[in-house]
Design a protein around this motif. Sequence first.
Motif, PDB file in Angstrom:
ATOM      1  N   THR A   9     -57.139  -0.850 -43.286  1.00 44.96           N
ATOM      2  CA  THR A   9     -58.496  -0.690 -43.802  1.00 44.96           C
ATOM      3  C   THR A   9     -59.485  -1.429 -42.907  1.00 44.96           C
ATOM      4  O   THR A   9     -59.092  -2.202 -42.014  1.00 44.96           O
ATOM      5  CB  THR A   9     -58.599  -1.256 -45.221  1.00 44.96           C
ATOM      6  OG1 THR A   9     -58.378  -2.679 -45.163  1.00 44.96           O
ATOM      7  CG2 THR A   9     -57.564  -0.614 -46.157  1.00 44.96           C
ATOM      8  N   GLU A  10     -60.758  -1.225 -43.187  1.00 45.65           N
ATOM      9  CA  GLU A  10     -61.762  -1.965 -42.423  1.00 45.65           C
ATOM     10  C   GLU A  10     -61.593  -3.462 -42.631  1.00 45.65           C
ATOM     11  O   GLU A  10     -61.661  -4.249 -41.669  1.00 45.65           O
ATOM     12  CB  GLU A  10     -63.173  -1.542 -42.845  1.00 45.65           C
ATOM     13  CG  GLU A  10     -64.249  -2.271 -42.042  1.00 45.65           C
ATOM     14  CD  GLU A  10     -65.656  -2.083 -42.581  1.00 45.65           C
ATOM     15  OE1 GLU A  10     -66.612  -2.481 -41.886  1.00 45.65           O
ATOM     16  OE2 GLU A  10     -65.808  -1.550 -43.703  1.00 45.65           O
ATOM     17  N   ARG A  14     -60.727  -6.101 -39.581  1.00 41.62           N
ATOM     18  CA  ARG A  14     -61.668  -7.197 -39.281  1.00 41.62           C
ATOM     19  C   ARG A  14     -60.959  -8.546 -39.373  1.00 41.62           C
ATOM     20  O   ARG A  14     -61.283  -9.480 -38.627  1.00 41.62           O
ATOM     21  CB  ARG A  14     -62.880  -7.130 -40.213  1.00 41.62           C
ATOM     22  CG  ARG A  14     -63.833  -5.979 -39.869  1.00 41.62           C
ATOM     23  CD  ARG A  14     -65.156  -6.088 -40.585  1.00 41.62           C
ATOM     24  NE  ARG A  14     -66.059  -4.994 -40.242  1.00 41.62           N
ATOM     25  CZ  ARG A  14     -66.832  -4.955 -39.157  1.00 41.62           C
ATOM     26  NH1 ARG A  14     -66.819  -5.996 -38.313  1.00 41.62           N
ATOM     27  NH2 ARG A  14     -67.622  -3.910 -38.926  1.00 41.62           N
ATOM     28  N   VAL A 286     -58.776  -0.099 -30.647  1.00 40.55           N
ATOM     29  CA  VAL A 286     -59.786  -0.662 -31.543  1.00 40.55           C
ATOM     30  C   VAL A 286     -60.861  -1.337 -30.690  1.00 40.55           C
ATOM     31  O   VAL A 286     -60.564  -2.164 -29.820  1.00 40.55           O
ATOM     32  CB  VAL A 286     -59.153  -1.679 -32.517  1.00 40.55           C
ATOM     33  CG1 VAL A 286     -60.217  -2.253 -33.453  1.00 40.55           C
ATOM     34  CG2 VAL A 286     -58.026  -1.015 -33.318  1.00 40.55           C
ATOM     35  N   THR A 288     -65.401  -2.427 -30.504  1.00 39.07           N
ATOM     36  CA  THR A 288     -66.611  -2.754 -31.258  1.00 39.07           C
ATOM     37  C   THR A 288     -67.825  -2.111 -30.599  1.00 39.07           C
ATOM     38  O   THR A 288     -67.961  -2.139 -29.367  1.00 39.07           O
ATOM     39  CB  THR A 288     -66.815  -4.276 -31.328  1.00 39.07           C
ATOM     40  OG1 THR A 288     -65.654  -4.871 -31.942  1.00 39.07           O
ATOM     41  CG2 THR A 288     -68.045  -4.622 -32.142  1.00 39.07           C
ATOM     42  N   THR A 322     -62.739   7.307 -35.289  1.00 42.04           N
ATOM     43  CA  THR A 322     -63.136   6.941 -36.656  1.00 42.04           C
ATOM     44  C   THR A 322     -64.019   5.699 -36.620  1.00 42.04           C
ATOM     45  O   THR A 322     -63.726   4.739 -35.903  1.00 42.04           O
ATOM     46  CB  THR A 322     -61.898   6.662 -37.529  1.00 42.04           C
ATOM     47  OG1 THR A 322     -61.161   7.881 -37.692  1.00 42.04           O
ATOM     48  CG2 THR A 322     -62.290   6.134 -38.896  1.00 42.04           C
ATOM     49  N   MET A 324     -64.894   2.709 -38.743  1.00 41.23           N
ATOM     50  CA  MET A 324     -64.283   2.056 -39.899  1.00 41.23           C
ATOM     51  C   MET A 324     -65.326   1.741 -40.971  1.00 41.23           C
ATOM     52  O   MET A 324     -66.425   1.263 -40.668  1.00 41.23           O
ATOM     53  CB  MET A 324     -63.566   0.770 -39.465  1.00 41.23           C
ATOM     54  CG  MET A 324     -62.401   1.003 -38.522  1.00 41.23           C
ATOM     55  SD  MET A 324     -61.132   2.110 -39.211  1.00 41.23           S
ATOM     56  CE  MET A 324     -60.503   1.122 -40.576  1.00 41.23           C
ATOM     57  N   GLY A 325     -64.966   2.033 -42.212  1.00 40.14           N
ATOM     58  CA  GLY A 325     -65.863   1.833 -43.345  1.00 40.14           C
ATOM     59  C   GLY A 325     -66.815   2.985 -43.576  1.00 40.14           C
ATOM     60  O   GLY A 325     -67.527   3.011 -44.582  1.00 40.14           O
ATOM     61  N   LYS A 326     -66.827   3.948 -42.644  1.00 36.55           N
ATOM     62  CA  LYS A 326     -67.725   5.104 -42.768  1.00 36.55           C
ATOM     63  C   LYS A 326     -66.937   6.414 -42.710  1.00 36.55           C
ATOM     64  O   LYS A 326     -67.450   7.450 -42.297  1.00 36.55           O
ATOM     65  CB  LYS A 326     -68.788   5.063 -41.672  1.00 36.55           C
ATOM     66  CG  LYS A 326     -69.669   3.815 -41.745  1.00 36.55           C
ATOM     67  CD  LYS A 326     -70.737   3.783 -40.654  1.00 36.55           C
ATOM     68  CE  LYS A 326     -71.613   2.533 -40.778  1.00 36.55           C
ATOM     69  NZ  LYS A 326     -72.655   2.469 -39.719  1.00 36.55           N
ATOM     70  N   GLU A 327     -65.673   6.338 -43.147  1.00 32.35           N
ATOM     71  CA  GLU A 327     -64.795   7.499 -43.061  1.00 32.35           C
ATOM     72  C   GLU A 327     -65.315   8.692 -43.850  1.00 32.35           C
ATOM     73  O   GLU A 327     -65.066   9.847 -43.479  1.00 32.35           O
ATOM     74  CB  GLU A 327     -63.384   7.123 -43.551  1.00 32.35           C
ATOM     75  CG  GLU A 327     -62.650   6.134 -42.659  1.00 32.35           C
ATOM     76  CD  GLU A 327     -62.948   4.670 -42.977  1.00 32.35           C
ATOM     77  OE1 GLU A 327     -62.207   3.805 -42.501  1.00 32.35           O
ATOM     78  OE2 GLU A 327     -63.927   4.397 -43.732  1.00 32.35           O
ATOM     79  N   ASP A 361     -70.211  -2.263 -35.649  1.00 32.75           N
ATOM     80  CA  ASP A 361     -69.243  -1.363 -36.276  1.00 32.75           C
ATOM     81  C   ASP A 361     -67.952  -1.356 -35.458  1.00 32.75           C
ATOM     82  O   ASP A 361     -67.966  -1.459 -34.226  1.00 32.75           O
ATOM     83  CB  ASP A 361     -69.785   0.062 -36.361  1.00 32.75           C
ATOM     84  CG  ASP A 361     -70.715   0.271 -37.548  1.00 32.75           C
ATOM     85  OD1 ASP A 361     -70.770  -0.619 -38.423  1.00 32.75           O
ATOM     86  OD2 ASP A 361     -71.395   1.319 -37.603  1.00 32.75           O
ATOM     87  N   ILE A 362     -66.840  -1.200 -36.174  1.00 35.06           N
ATOM     88  CA  ILE A 362     -65.530  -1.112 -35.534  1.00 35.06           C
ATOM     89  C   ILE A 362     -65.179   0.360 -35.360  1.00 35.06           C
ATOM     90  O   ILE A 362     -65.151   1.120 -36.332  1.00 35.06           O
ATOM     91  CB  ILE A 362     -64.445  -1.828 -36.361  1.00 35.06           C
ATOM     92  CG1 ILE A 362     -64.836  -3.292 -36.603  1.00 35.06           C
ATOM     93  CG2 ILE A 362     -63.091  -1.735 -35.662  1.00 35.06           C
ATOM     94  CD1 ILE A 362     -65.083  -4.094 -35.345  1.00 35.06           C
TER      95      ILE A 362
END
Length: 419
Positions: A9-10, A14, A286, A288, A322, A324-327, A361-362
């Motif tokens: 998950t995000e 993190r 991954v 940033t 992707t 992350m957190g905005k899927e 954002d990741i």
Amino acid sequence: MSEKKIPFTEAEIREIIKTYPTPFHIYDERAIVDNARKFLAAFAWAPGFKEYFAVKATPNPHILKLLQAEGIGADCSSMAELLLCEKIGISGEEIVFSANDTPYEEFAKAMEMGALINLDDITMIDYMERRGPLPAAVCMRYNPGPLLKEGNALIGMPEEAKYGMTRGQIFTAIDMLRRKGVARFGLHTMVVSNELAEANLLHTAGMMFDLAVEVQDKLGVNIEFIDFGGGIGIPYRPEDKDVDCAVLSAGIRRSFEEIMVPHGLGEVRLAFECGRFVTGPYGYLVMTAIHHKDIWKHYIGTDASMADLMRPGMYGAYHHLTVMGKETAPADHVYDVTGSLCENCDKFAVDRKLPQIDEGDILVVHDTGAHGHAMGFNYNGKLRSAELLLRKDGAVTQIRRAETMDDLFATLDFTSFRK
């Protein structure tokens, strides 16, 4: 359609970033092992079936040991890959050495380790014999040239590829080697790369079975093993279809029973050298987002670069991305996602529809588990990133640290500039 999943998950990624700063590649241990087992199970019907993992795809000892525990060997194509295997206890016929334009020192090392030698060129027979003994078992790589009507974007048409021998050279090579005392023979080919159509992969198998029968009929030599190379693809795009292992295996089995068995070749061992298919979907780059730029296009700058993932810049290859957190956020922005290399091809995505991306954002690039970190480089003084392994229990292990400036400068001589 293939579902693009992420094994964290995000919040989890993190937390990982607190210890291991971006950029880095991270591999999903559970998914790699499960996929390897599925592939091996699909070919359980084949006597002595062997998968030799293409070391060049992900040359990391931790990945190789995971696969070795499942009974998977190693496909090596260089001295470094042989030494990597030696350091972790992979030897003998658990290795197939498939190199081209090969220095003798590499042949000698492969033979010292007891590896199966796959010859790419008929002239290598004389080249090796002038420098030392020939191996006890030899495999020949076949290039069908224009006999194969379809090529592949990554390898190209067979007649344009530098790999392998012609059909006539295969027969000449086997006869030469037999007269020189070699008693064990294999056949190898790899005419496609990242192939998603089972029919094309099945065609390759049938071609090799026909060749084995012809070798037996014309030379009286029984082929001991047939290596189909790698070439099985993965669905980089969400709309791509996965290769169905069950369908592929069933088709090869039918061909084997129709062509090989009636000619007394039912005990011939079959092998693959898959790298991408085994680990590719289970690695992630991954990074940033660190910059926005709005000129003629909208750019998102990241802390990674083409040095971390060459395929998009080198091949124009698609890798899913992707935020992350905005899927589930609407993909209502169009961006080029870039790195900081001084090359305009340093882009992970071009004109890609994505959610709004904010600095910090990741971003996760999918399908980097093969030919990702391995193809890294140091142009522009870029440092190669770390590799992490996401364990089955959720723990994270660093399996390669990130490079430092000291690493980059280690081979340079600064002594003459010191006072």
